[in-house]
Design a protein around this motif. Structure first.
Motif, PDB file in Angstrom:
ATOM      1  N   ASN A  47      -5.937  10.393  -2.420  1.00 54.00           N
ATOM      2  CA  ASN A  47      -7.061   9.476  -2.591  1.00 54.00           C
ATOM      3  C   ASN A  47      -8.398  10.207  -2.581  1.00 54.00           C
ATOM      4  O   ASN A  47      -9.326   9.843  -3.301  1.00 54.00           O
ATOM      5  N   ALA A  95       2.505   4.205   5.805  1.00 54.31           N
ATOM      6  CA  ALA A  95       3.418   5.317   5.504  1.00 54.31           C
ATOM      7  C   ALA A  95       4.259   5.689   6.710  1.00 54.31           C
ATOM      8  O   ALA A  95       5.451   6.010   6.586  1.00 54.31           O
ATOM      9  N   ALA A 112      -2.055   8.880   0.415  1.00 54.46           N
ATOM     10  CA  ALA A 112      -3.030   8.104   1.184  1.00 54.46           C
ATOM     11  C   ALA A 112      -4.162   8.972   1.705  1.00 54.46           C
ATOM     12  O   ALA A 112      -5.313   8.523   1.788  1.00 54.46           O
ATOM     13  N   MET A 137      -7.841   2.137   0.577  1.00 53.16           N
ATOM     14  CA  MET A 137      -6.409   2.280   0.304  1.00 53.16           C
ATOM     15  C   MET A 137      -5.800   3.364   1.168  1.00 53.16           C
ATOM     16  O   MET A 137      -4.671   3.242   1.654  1.00 53.16           O
ATOM     17  N   GLY A 162      -2.926   2.696   3.749  1.00 50.87           N
ATOM     18  CA  GLY A 162      -1.716   3.374   3.305  1.00 50.87           C
ATOM     19  C   GLY A 162      -1.171   4.369   4.309  1.00 50.87           C
ATOM     20  O   GLY A 162       0.036   4.511   4.460  1.00 50.87           O
ATOM     21  N   THR A 163      -2.075   5.062   5.003  1.00 49.82           N
ATOM     22  CA  THR A 163      -1.640   6.033   6.008  1.00 49.82           C
ATOM     23  C   THR A 163      -0.871   5.332   7.133  1.00 49.82           C
ATOM     24  O   THR A 163       0.179   5.805   7.573  1.00 49.82           O
ATOM     25  N   CYS A 173      -0.174   4.213  -2.531  1.00 50.76           N
ATOM     26  CA  CYS A 173      -0.423   5.594  -2.119  1.00 50.76           C
ATOM     27  C   CYS A 173       0.561   6.562  -2.766  1.00 50.76           C
ATOM     28  O   CYS A 173       0.228   7.722  -3.020  1.00 50.76           O
ATOM     29  N   SER A 227       3.846   8.944  -0.006  1.00 47.79           N
ATOM     30  CA  SER A 227       2.840   7.950   0.367  1.00 47.79           C
ATOM     31  C   SER A 227       1.798   8.529   1.321  1.00 47.79           C
ATOM     32  O   SER A 227       0.599   8.248   1.185  1.00 47.79           O
ATOM     33  N   PHE A 270       0.813  -1.209   0.000  1.00 46.51           N
ATOM     34  CA  PHE A 270       0.000   0.000   0.000  1.00 46.51           C
ATOM     35  C   PHE A 270       0.851   1.265   0.000  1.00 46.51           C
ATOM     36  O   PHE A 270       0.359   2.347  -0.330  1.00 46.51           O
ATOM     37  N   ILE A 271       2.118   1.132   0.365  1.00 47.97           N
ATOM     38  CA  ILE A 271       3.015   2.287   0.279  1.00 47.97           C
ATOM     39  C   ILE A 271       3.180   2.698  -1.181  1.00 47.97           C
ATOM     40  O   ILE A 271       3.084   3.885  -1.533  1.00 47.97           O
TER      41      ILE A 271
END
Length: 500
Positions: A445, A496, A441, A488, A492-493, A297, A437, A293-294
């Motif tokens: 997004n 990150a 994220a 995501m 992702g957050t 994002c 990222s 997910f890094i």
């Protein structure tokens, strides 16, 4: 071959959306707008008056209307400008995004697939924004929201755009600190990243940001796309030429040599240990790790150009939805190909050691890559004020400072305050991958997936019975992309922060 084939996969998303939409449903935009050759930067924060506020009607009611606006930009011109807007310095962090979940060459395969998929959904979001402008008459991102969702909540995309622009300025500052330090080292001048950044900010960036007219900087923006194409070629030459291979001694097995010696690359000795190529066993299957997910994002930041979608729609000559989608599909297709190529070349050269700014991995003594650093530096320096003005004006809009009170003194003080704060943060943060990222994220997004879907749903709802069955069937798909963005972003957050 796989990269070339995968780069067209995104068309499935856009084509599916096109199948839903009525090709002639549109709203004429009668207010005058600048052509794409204008050097004035459009603001996504200002609500501009629409030609027919809240008018939504079917194509049969406007069959005699040959076009939907007064734009003069051709499709090739729009494609060039949109590719130039998408393919920026953010692409140089993608190898680190691949390295976040894999360290074997086969990790490139799922990475390229993700670059294509995310690129496809990003193109769909960009298309939705232009279509909402067509349906409602909105002429800016905030204006499209105001005309569809409602004026009372239009501050939401305005705040998001402002912070996203600030993150873009921050990433530019971080890149400049690294590239200028490397360029000075190439010239034999030792300095720190902080001093390099403070020097370029005080002597170059601040005076440029204080210019009253930025039109003279527009031609230099061409250096950006030229620099990216050159960097892609240079990275390919260095990878294929083995200039950064780690040497290995011959392995003997009994009386015979089991493995021949591998000579070290020409520049490997000039690369810091932490930047030298490192490979392991985490290949394609590692894409199942949450760390993927890094990269996802990062892509939300890299593909970001969506606050300018209304501008591209309005300025397109004969801006039917079909012609607009041709611009979007072609532009994102080219961008996807470049993203996949740069991400793959950087990772295949340096593996898990790929830096958040891949240029950091290349030796200061490498003349070919030093020229790339120079091109990227020039591009960012002259693009910096254009992006910064968007951030500054966004803050002034959010603070409700009227235009008549935006005197030279107020603009100067605001510029110095914001630039000082961003520069201070940039001197403390060194991991560009985190900024890319995290911003993707959260803000990316929202602007790419969530807001366009909400605007589209609201616009179709306002059409009532006049909305076609195709549009109504498309709403769930649009909301699926919004939910995908939320999911995501949440994962992702969290991932990150693991980069810090």
């Amino acid at each position: 071959m796989r990269i070339a084939i995968s780069s067209v996969a995104f068309l499935a998303v856009l084509s599916a959306a096109s199948a839903f939409q009525p090709s002639a449903l549109r709203l004429p935009v009668t207010s005058s707008v600048r052509s794409s050759s204008s050097s004035v930067v459009s603001s996504p924060f200002i609500i501009q008056p629409s030609a027919k506020k809240s008018s939504l009607y079917m194509a049969s009611e406007e069959a005699a209307v040959p076009s939907t606006g007064t734009g003069t930009a051709t499709i090739p011109n729009e494609i060039f400008n949109l590719v130039k807007s998408i393919v920026g310095a953010g692409v140089l962090s993608l190898p680190a995004g691949i390295a976040a979940f894999g360290n074997a060459p086969s990790a490139v395969l799922p990475a390229v697939a993700l670059i294509c998929i995310i690129g496809g959904f990003s193109a769909y979001g960009f298309s939705l924004i232009g279509r909402v402008c067509s349906y409602t008459g909105g002429q800016s991102y905030r204006g499209a929201w105001s005309e569809s969702v409602g004026d009372e909540t239009s501050w939401i995309p305005a705040v998001t755009c402002t912070f996203k622009t600030c993150f873009a300025v921050l990433s530019y500052s971080m890149i400049l600190g690294d590239t200028i330090r490397a360029l000075l080292m190439t010239c034999g001048i030792e300095t720190t990243r902080t001093l390099a950044l403070l020097g370029v900010t005080g002597t170059t960036l601040l005076p440029l940001c204080l210019l009253k007219n930025l039109s003279s900087l527009a031609p230099f923006s061409l250096a950006g796309i030229a620099g990216m194409f050159y960097t892609t070629i240079a990275m390919a030459l260095r990878y294929l030429g083995g200039s950064y291979k780690v040497g290995q001694a011959a392995v003997k097995g009994g009386s015979k040599t089991a493995a021949a010696a591998v000579p070290a690359g020409k520049y490997i000795a000039d690369v810091a240990t932490n930047y030298q190529p490192q490979f392991g066993n985490l290949g394609a299957s590692a894409a199942l790790s949450p760390n993927v997910f890094i990269l996802i994002c990062m892509l939300s930041t890299a593909y970001m150009a969506h606050f300018n979608a209304p501008k591209f729609f309005i300025e397109l000559k004969d801006n039917t939805i079909k012609r607009y989608n041709t611009v979007v599909g072609t532009s994102f297709g080219i961008s996807i190909f470049l993203f996949a190529l740069i991400g793959a070349l950087g990772f295949l050269t340096f593996g898990s050691a790929s830096s958040g700014l891949i240029l950091n991995n290349y030796a200061a003594t490498d003349g070919l890559m030093s020229l790339s650093r120079f091109a990227v530096t020039i591009s960012i320096i002259f693009s910096f004020p254009l992006v910064f003005v968007g951030a500054r004006d966004g803050w002034l809009d959010l603070l409700k400072v009227p235009m008549e009170k935006r005197t030279d003194s107020v603009l100067t003080k605001t510029t110095v305050a914001i630039l000082s704060g961003i520069t201070l943060i940039a001197t403390q943060l060194k991991e560009l991958a985190f900024i890319m990222s995290f911003a993707g994220a959260t803000l990316g997004n929202a602007l790419i997936y969530v807001y366009p879907a909400l605007m589209f749903r609201a616009a179709v709802k306002k059409m009532g019975d006049k909305a076609s069955k195709g549009l109504k069937r498309e709403v769930p798909f649009a909301m699926f992309s919004a939910l995908l963005g939320v999911g995501m972003g949440a994962i992702g957050t969290k991932m990150a922060f693991g980069l810090l």
